[in-house]
Structure formats: structure tokens, C-alpha cells
Design a protein around this motif. Structure first.
Motif, short mmCIF file in Angstrom:
data_model
loop_
_atom_site.label_atom_id
_atom_site.label_comp_id
_atom_site.label_asym_id
_atom_site.label_seq_id
_atom_site.Cartn_x
_atom_site.Cartn_y
_atom_site.Cartn_z
N SER A 243 -7.20 11.39 -0.98
CA SER A 243 -6.91 11.97 -2.71
C SER A 243 -5.26 11.73 -2.69
O SER A 243 -3.82 11.97 -0.96
CB SER A 243 -6.90 13.16 -2.28
N MET A 244 -4.95 11.92 -3.33
CA MET A 244 -3.55 11.42 -4.06
C MET A 244 -2.94 12.74 -5.38
O MET A 244 -3.49 13.72 -5.32
CB MET A 244 -3.30 10.42 -5.33
N GLY A 245 -2.07 13.63 -4.37
CA GLY A 245 -0.59 14.69 -4.78
C GLY A 245 0.05 14.12 -6.15
O GLY A 245 0.25 12.88 -6.41
N ASP A 246 0.70 15.63 -6.72
CA ASP A 246 0.97 16.13 -8.20
C ASP A 246 2.15 14.06 -7.45
O ASP A 246 2.50 13.77 -8.85
CB ASP A 246 1.62 17.16 -7.97
N ASN A 247 3.11 14.19 -6.71
CA ASN A 247 3.99 13.21 -6.42
C ASN A 247 3.64 12.27 -5.83
O ASN A 247 5.06 11.48 -5.25
CB ASN A 247 4.93 13.69 -5.84
N GLU A 248 2.62 12.30 -5.95
CA GLU A 248 1.96 10.78 -4.82
C GLU A 248 1.45 9.52 -6.24
O GLU A 248 0.97 9.95 -6.82
CB GLU A 248 0.73 10.60 -4.22
N ARG A 249 1.40 7.75 -5.88
CA ARG A 249 0.45 7.06 -6.47
C ARG A 249 0.64 5.87 -5.90
O ARG A 249 0.53 5.62 -4.44
CB ARG A 249 2.26 6.31 -7.36
N LEU A 250 -0.25 5.47 -6.45
CA LEU A 250 -1.08 4.45 -5.27
C LEU A 250 0.06 2.85 -5.12
O LEU A 250 0.66 2.39 -6.42
CB LEU A 250 -2.70 4.24 -5.71
N GLU A 251 0.26 2.17 -5.03
CA GLU A 251 1.03 0.75 -5.56
C GLU A 251 0.41 -0.35 -3.75
O GLU A 251 -0.33 0.25 -2.78
CB GLU A 251 2.83 1.25 -4.01
N ILE A 252 0.13 -1.06 -4.75
CA ILE A 252 -0.33 -2.57 -4.45
C ILE A 252 0.73 -3.27 -4.01
O ILE A 252 1.11 -4.06 -5.80
CB ILE A 252 -1.78 -2.79 -5.41
N SER A 253 0.52 -3.85 -3.34
CA SER A 253 1.98 -5.34 -2.39
C SER A 253 1.06 -6.37 -2.65
O SER A 253 -0.10 -6.83 -1.46
CB SER A 253 2.98 -4.70 -1.83
N ILE A 254 1.05 -7.67 -3.06
CA ILE A 254 1.02 -8.93 -2.45
C ILE A 254 1.99 -9.83 -2.42
O ILE A 254 3.02 -9.69 -3.35
CB ILE A 254 -0.28 -9.82 -3.82
N LEU A 255 1.72 -10.72 -1.23
CA LEU A 255 3.01 -11.84 -0.71
C LEU A 255 2.36 -12.80 -0.95
O LEU A 255 1.38 -13.16 -0.64
CB LEU A 255 3.84 -10.82 0.15
N GLU A 256 3.35 -14.23 -1.35
CA GLU A 256 2.56 -15.26 -1.46
C GLU A 256 3.11 -15.97 0.26
O GLU A 256 3.89 -15.80 0.83
CB GLU A 256 3.44 -16.06 -2.24
N LYS A 257 2.47 -16.55 0.73
CA LYS A 257 2.60 -17.05 2.49
C LYS A 257 3.38 -18.44 2.03
O LYS A 257 3.21 -19.22 1.10
CB LYS A 257 1.28 -17.59 2.73
N ASN A 258 4.93 -18.50 2.80
CA ASN A 258 5.33 -19.71 3.53
C ASN A 258 5.87 -19.54 1.26
O ASN A 258 6.24 -20.23 1.31
CB ASN A 258 4.51 -20.81 3.25
N GLY A 259 5.90 -18.23 1.19
CA GLY A 259 6.97 -18.15 -0.55
C GLY A 259 7.85 -17.24 -1.15
O GLY A 259 8.08 -16.42 -0.36
N ASN A 260 8.04 -17.18 -1.79
CA ASN A 260 9.26 -15.61 -2.30
C ASN A 260 8.32 -15.13 -3.57
O ASN A 260 8.56 -14.43 -3.97
CB ASN A 260 10.17 -16.68 -2.28
N ARG A 261 7.34 -15.45 -3.75
CA ARG A 261 6.53 -14.95 -4.71
C ARG A 261 5.64 -13.68 -4.66
O ARG A 261 4.89 -13.73 -3.16
CB ARG A 261 5.29 -15.27 -5.81
N LYS A 262 6.43 -12.14 -4.59
CA LYS A 262 5.64 -10.71 -4.64
C LYS A 262 5.96 -10.03 -5.79
O LYS A 262 5.90 -10.32 -6.58
CB LYS A 262 6.87 -10.41 -3.32
N ILE A 263 4.20 -9.53 -5.70
CA ILE A 263 4.36 -8.98 -7.19
C ILE A 263 3.99 -7.13 -6.43
O ILE A 263 2.80 -7.18 -5.72
CB ILE A 263 2.82 -8.97 -7.76
N ALA A 264 4.64 -6.10 -6.82
CA ALA A 264 4.39 -4.98 -6.64
C ALA A 264 4.03 -4.19 -7.81
O ALA A 264 4.38 -3.86 -9.01
CB ALA A 264 5.20 -3.97 -6.10
N LEU A 265 2.25 -3.71 -7.70
CA LEU A 265 1.30 -3.55 -8.66
C LEU A 265 1.39 -1.72 -8.86
O LEU A 265 1.36 -1.63 -7.26
CB LEU A 265 0.32 -3.66 -8.51
#
Length: 265
Positions: A243-265
Motif C-alpha cells: 500500500s502507498m501512503g499520502d507522501n509516497e509514490r511508485l518509481e520504476i527505474s530501468i538501466l541500459e547494460k553497457n550503456g548510459n541510458r537510464k529511464i526513471a518512471l
């Protein structure tokens, strides 16, 4: 006749062996001039005598530990009492014109048994691996069902030609299913190092209070190691329900292998 005897002998032997374990019943004397009180270790739920010459009274409206026994001249009988915890007590009751003992304090050790018979618990060997397999089979089936549905994306993030979408957040039993879609619009294959899910709590007034907790992923369905140029892939992450609190959020982080592309959703 010989066959009947062969059947009867083991049966009688069984009765004899069982009888050896039964202790003789105590005798309680009562008359019609005095009350004989019986105090039990638990509340009396039921009390029955085998003859109308004997009366056992107890409070049926308000639970009490004691009951009163009276008798009139007649043949001996028996008293059966059951307490709240299911223990059964049995006594021989006899009329006696003159009695000297008026109070009986019953201990639980005098019980002849419990109204719910004890069933031996057979030790069962639980194969944890088989339980895990069954759970994973269920996760797989439900994930495949989710992958076959159409969605409007809940969240989308683009970076350097890679598009990550959270399509659906579905609660099922004690798990949370996150349905993702990743598309590679860049000119380079996107090889995935990891995709992690975090529960993030932060206070907008105090940036120093930022906290990030990684959530355990218990199953992955169709998760790609690489998304080639021009392709997309849907996949599902299964997590334990949270469950999520009032001041909480979900964050998804994906990172490229052997690279520098990173996405934080």
C-alpha cells in the motif's frame, strides 16, 4: 460359524484392551435433605443424570463453575457433566440417607475425555519446491491473461529513443501485477541491465527526507533481455501486495547494460 468366531475374537480382544485403559468411576452420594455441590475447573455447559431420582441443577443463564446434586431413594444411576472446554466428567451417583461429604472439588485430571476426540496428526512433508512451482504457474497464467488485454498507458517516459510505459496496475489475491511496455525507437539495440521498482517517500518541504525502498519482485513474465531496433515488448512484474501512503509514490527505474541510458518512471 468358524468365520464368525474369527471375526468376533479380535473384536472382543479390542474391547478388552480398551476397557483396561478405563479408570473406575468415582461414586458420589446424595439425598433429598442436603445439597451436594460439585465445583468444576471450567464453566458447566451441560449436566445430565440417568434417572429421575437424581437431579443436578446448574445455572443455564449465567455460566458458573458449580452445580448442585440431590437424590431421592431409588436405584443408583450416573451423572454426566460437560464443561465449556469440552471436558467430560462421569460419576456413579447413589442415594444415601446420611452423608458426610457435601462438597466435591473436581480437577481436570478426573475428566474421562473430551467431547471432541483427539485425532492423531500425521506428519506431512511439504515440498516447498512444488508449492513454489504451483504459485509460479498461477502467476504465469494470470500474467499471460493480462498481456492479452488492451490498455491506455497509466504513465509514459521517453529518453533517447526508448519509451517505457506502465500500462496497468492490477491487484490479484495477495499480489500486485505491473504490466509494462518498452519500445526501442533509437538506432541502437537496447540491452537491459535491470528494471527495479521502488516505493519512494518524500516531503516536498524537506528534500532531505527523501527515502527510497526497493520492492521485491517475486515473478517476471516475458521480461526481455534486449529490445532490438524498431521493436517493442510487453512484460509483467509480480510483486507482493503493498500500500502507498499520502507522501509516497511508485518509481520504476530501468538501466541500459553497457550503456548510459537510464529511464526513471
Amino acid at each position: 460359524m468358524r468365520i464368525l468366531n474369527m471375526i468376533a475374537i479380535p473384536f472382543l480382544m479390542s474391547l478388552t484392551l480398551n476397557a483396561q485403559h478405563l479408570k473406575p468411576l468415582d461414586t458420589i452420594y446424595a439425598n433429598d435433605k442436603m445439597n451436594v455441590a460439585l465445583f468444576f475447573p471450567d464453566y458447566i455447559r451441560q449436566g445430565i443424570t440417568g434417572s429421575e431420582d437424581f437431579v443436578f441443577t446448574y445455572n443455564r443463564e449465567k455460566k458458573q463453575y458449580f452445580g448442585l446434586l440431590q437424590a431421592r431413594p431409588g436405584h443408583q444411576s450416573n451423572l454426566l457433566a460437560v464443561t465449556d472446554n469440552g471436558q467430560v466428567y462421569s460419576y456413579i451417583v447413589k442415594y444415601k440417607d446420611s452423608i458426610t461429604r457435601l462438597n466435591y472439588f473436581v480437577s481436570e485430571s478426573e475428566s474421562i475425555g473430551n467431547e471432541i476426540p483427539e485425532i492423531p496428526i500425521k506428519e506431512s512433508i511439504i515440498n516447498e519446491d512444488s508449492l513454489t512451482i504451483k504459485k509460479h504457474q498461477y502467476y504465469e497464467r494470470f500474467s499471460q491473461y493480462l498481456l492479452g488485454q488492451d490498455y491506455f498507458a497509466e504513465r509514459t517516459k521517453r529518453k533517447k529513443g526508448v519509451v517505457l510505459k506502465l500500462l496497468e496496475t492490477r491487484y490479484q489475491n495477495n499480489e500486485v501485477y505491473l504490466v509494462f511496455d518498452i519500445k526501442n525507437k533509437s538506432e541502437i539495440d537496447f540491452e537491459i541491465d535491470y528494471l527495479k521498482v521502488y516505493r519512494v517517500s518524500s516531503n516536498k518541504k524537506r528534500k532531505a527526507s527523501y527515502q527510497q525502498l526497493e520492492l521485491d519482485v517475486i515473478y517476471k513474465c516475458e521480461f526481455p533481455k534486449k529490445v532490438v531496433i524498431g521493436n517493442s515488448q510487453m512484460f509483467v512484474y509480480v510483486l507482493t501486495k503493498f500500500s502507498m501512503g499520502d507522501n509516497e509514490r511508485l518509481e520504476i527505474s530501468i538501466l541500459e547494460k553497457n550503456g548510459n541510458r537510464k529511464i526513471a518512471l
